[in-house]
Design a protein around this motif. Structure first.
Motif, short mmCIF file in Angstrom:
data_model
loop_
_atom_site.label_atom_id
_atom_site.label_comp_id
_atom_site.label_asym_id
_atom_site.label_seq_id
_atom_site.Cartn_x
_atom_site.Cartn_y
_atom_site.Cartn_z
N GLU A 92 6.29 3.89 1.13
CA GLU A 92 6.14 3.63 -0.31
C GLU A 92 4.72 3.20 -0.64
N LYS A 93 4.18 2.28 0.15
CA LYS A 93 2.81 1.81 -0.10
C LYS A 93 1.82 2.96 0.03
N GLY A 94 1.99 3.77 1.06
CA GLY A 94 1.09 4.90 1.26
C GLY A 94 1.21 5.94 0.16
N LEU A 95 2.43 6.22 -0.26
CA LEU A 95 2.64 7.21 -1.31
C LEU A 95 2.09 6.73 -2.64
N LEU A 96 2.27 5.45 -2.93
CA LEU A 96 1.74 4.92 -4.19
C LEU A 96 0.21 5.02 -4.20
N ALA A 97 -0.41 4.75 -3.07
CA ALA A 97 -1.87 4.87 -2.99
C ALA A 97 -2.29 6.33 -3.17
N LEU A 98 -1.53 7.25 -2.58
CA LEU A 98 -1.84 8.67 -2.72
C LEU A 98 -1.66 9.14 -4.17
N VAL A 99 -0.62 8.68 -4.84
CA VAL A 99 -0.39 9.02 -6.25
C VAL A 99 -1.56 8.51 -7.10
#
Length: 62
Positions: free
Chosen positions: A31-38
């Protein structure tokens, strides 16, 4: 030529092998990684809805 081992940008599991909260730990890290990618995608001009598609439910297994 010997190549360096790829460096992980995300933390790995707390233990080797299965453990009770392994899937939850994986989901939190993703989740943390995906939010940063978004956020990066939005900064590049992609709208939030399209860049958020990648953040739909993921299964870590374990």
């Amino acid at each position: 030529m010997v190549r360096d081992k790829p460096r992980a940008d995300l933390p790995g599991p707390r233990k080797l092998g299965p453990y009770p909260d392994r899937e939850l730990d994986c989901q939190e890290v993703l989740e943390k990684g995906l939010l940063a990618l978004v956020e990066k995608a939005e900064a590049a001009g992609w709208d939030a809805w399209m860049s958020g598609i990648a953040a739909d439910e993921r299964d870590c297994g374990g």
